[in-house]
Design an enzyme around this catalytic site. Sequence first.
Site: not given
Length: 299
Positions: A130-131, A134, A199
């Site tokens: 997930h990071e 980003h 998100e």
Amino acid sequence: MGYLKTAMLMAAMTALFMGIGYLLAGSGGAVFALIAASAMNTFSWWNSDKMVLRMHNARPVDGNDPHGLVRMVADLADNAGLPMPEVYVIETPQPNAFATGRNPDNAAVAVTTGLMQRLSREELAGVVAHELAHIRNHDTAIMTVTATFAGAVTMLANFALFFGGRREGGPGLLGTLALMFLAPLAAGLVQMAISRTREYAADKAGAEICGHPLWLASALERIQEGASRIDNDAAEQNPATAHMFIINPLHAHARDSLFATHPSTANRVAELRKMSGGVSAGKRRQSKSRSSSKSGPWG
């Protein structure tokens, strides 16, 4: 597109900064705020990631990496088609994580010790993915610049209590008090304006990077459970950085509701379950915990 969003964000924060400067000291204050904002834009672009890491007392992972965190990040970064980011650990029992950096070539992933202790290896992989999403989406530049500006706007608004109400033609006492509350709220609204889509997009891309949507879904549930009852002192002291974390780290103070920059965890988990064909993340997690109860989260 990431750089365009960052430029628009900087322009919005600069306009807010100038507006506060004008209310404090008229046109001269607006000019001064413009100069200060220009300097802050430049400084934030190059240094805000380092500032945020220092705020949270993050330490780089050195050669002593018994958990294999660096190798995990490297493997997932390769899956994502990204350069290897720097890897940091934050000493706090609250499970959480964030990414920072002005672009994929200058990025870092920071995870808490609580995250490594409480999550399985698969769940941790979902969080790291997930990071990395980003970073790939250039969200980290927006997130770090917003954190820096939101903190500065809040500080400048507090100055209004001492100086704004005394200037002839200024907002007056009531106007100054309103400014103290509305300016930080406006900065928070700028943060929230991009939070939901950012998100959700990172959840989707992160699930694709690690290859298992339910790993991330299960991780989000565990992190939400921990973050809602375990304090993160550094985050409470720097609430303007709350939007950077995978789950809102704030809960200890009444003001924390002003920084609720994340979409509902339940909604995020539901979207990830749809990606996996509707399989229950809770059932998968229970099955996995039974099969690995003797080996621990890093077995």
